[in-house]
Design an enzyme around this catalytic site. Structure first.
Site, PDB file in Angstrom:
ATOM      1  N   ASP A  40     105.699  37.824 -96.881  1.00 39.53           N
ATOM      2  CA  ASP A  40     105.844  39.265 -97.069  1.00 39.53           C
ATOM      3  C   ASP A  40     107.261  39.609 -97.518  1.00 39.53           C
ATOM      4  OD1 ASP A  40     104.976  42.143 -96.626  1.00 39.53           O
ATOM      5  OD2 ASP A  40     106.636  42.013 -95.201  1.00 39.53           O
ATOM      6  N   GLU A  58     102.898  34.256 -93.119  1.00 37.60           N
ATOM      7  CA  GLU A  58     102.643  35.593 -93.651  1.00 37.60           C
ATOM      8  C   GLU A  58     103.909  36.447 -93.562  1.00 37.60           C
ATOM      9  OE1 GLU A  58     100.587  39.631 -92.094  1.00 37.60           O
ATOM     10  OE2 GLU A  58      99.772  37.742 -91.351  1.00 37.60           O
ATOM     11  N   GLU A  86      99.928  36.396 -98.715  1.00 35.94           N
ATOM     12  CA  GLU A  86     101.330  36.420 -98.302  1.00 35.94           C
ATOM     13  C   GLU A  86     101.726  35.096 -97.650  1.00 35.94           C
ATOM     14  OE1 GLU A  86     102.214  41.156 -97.509  1.00 35.94           O
ATOM     15  OE2 GLU A  86     101.628  39.904 -95.818  1.00 35.94           O
ATOM     16  N   ASP A  99      96.724  39.057 -96.161  1.00 34.39           N
ATOM     17  CA  ASP A  99      97.603  38.279 -95.279  1.00 34.39           C
ATOM     18  C   ASP A  99      97.655  36.811 -95.714  1.00 34.39           C
ATOM     19  OD1 ASP A  99      98.004  40.575 -93.841  1.00 34.39           O
ATOM     20  OD2 ASP A  99      96.741  40.015 -92.146  1.00 34.39           O
TER      21      ASP A  99
END
Length: 208
Positions: A23, A19, A95, A92
């Site tokens: 991101d 994640e 990502e 999440d």
């Protein structure tokens, strides 16, 4: 890919590191796409537009469109409380999926996927007011002129359950023809249709 869908409630080895990676890639890919689409935009405008693109709500909508919740590995507590529907968990996981794509296929593929997923959202953006979405801007424009509010209708849904595309028409009294939009969720398709209506009205050109 299994690790990308493993929530921390399920096992010690989970998707949090992926994640983190995803991101960073998401922010870069979205930033690059906006940089190219809006060559006259100032840094502050680009930052606000990117924040809208990568916010949890947008990512969760995409994840639901892919049916990602069905594949999440959650602990019993999260399963009972409906964690597979929770916005933060879905965002999440998306990502983390981006991070996994990067590790498996490289940066170009990861960027390509991100831009493809966000294409409808990017298309609906303009620099006229980076704090308001197209539906809000259209509604305010019509209200300021004493017109009826726009009517949105889903006219078609295509694709498999995990990868659907929604087609929406927007009807307003000031235009003879309905404006159209498509996206991986009804919300996104409505935003694209509203942006098209603003362009048809001559209020915005979509590339300022």
């Amino acid at each position: 890919m299994v690790l990308a869908l493993t929530h921390r409630s399920f096992a010690g080895r989970n998707n949090e590191r992926l994640e983190f990676l995803g991101d960073a890639i998401l922010n870069f890919a979205a930033g690059e796409a906006l940089f190219e689409r809006f060559p006259q935009a100032r840094e502050g405008q680009l930052s606000r537009l990117r924040a809208r693109l990568v916010k949890g709500e947008t990512l969760a909508v995409l994840a639901r469109g892919f049916g990602l919740g069905e594949y999440l590995r959650l602990g019993s507590g999260e399963l009972k409380s409906g964690g597979f529907r929770r916005e933060s968990i879905l965002a999440d996981a998306l990502e983390a999926l981006i991070g996994a794509i990067y590790l498996d296929a490289g940066m170009e593929m990861a960027k390509e996927r991100v831009v493809a997923w966000l294409a409808s959202e990017i298309e609906s953006l303009t620099l006229v007011d980076t704090n308001k979405d197209p539906k809000t801007r259209l509604q305010e424009y019509l209200q300021s002129r004493g017109c009826e509010l726009p009517r949105y209708e889903v006219v078609d849904i295509q694709g498999e359950p995990h990868c659907r595309v929604f087609f929406v028409e927007c009807e307003i009294t000031l235009l003879n023809e309905k404006s159209r939009g498509q996206g991986v969720s009804r919300r996104i398709a409505e935003q694209v249709a509203a942006a098209a209506a603003l362009i048809a009205l001559g209020v915005e050109n979509g590339h300022d």
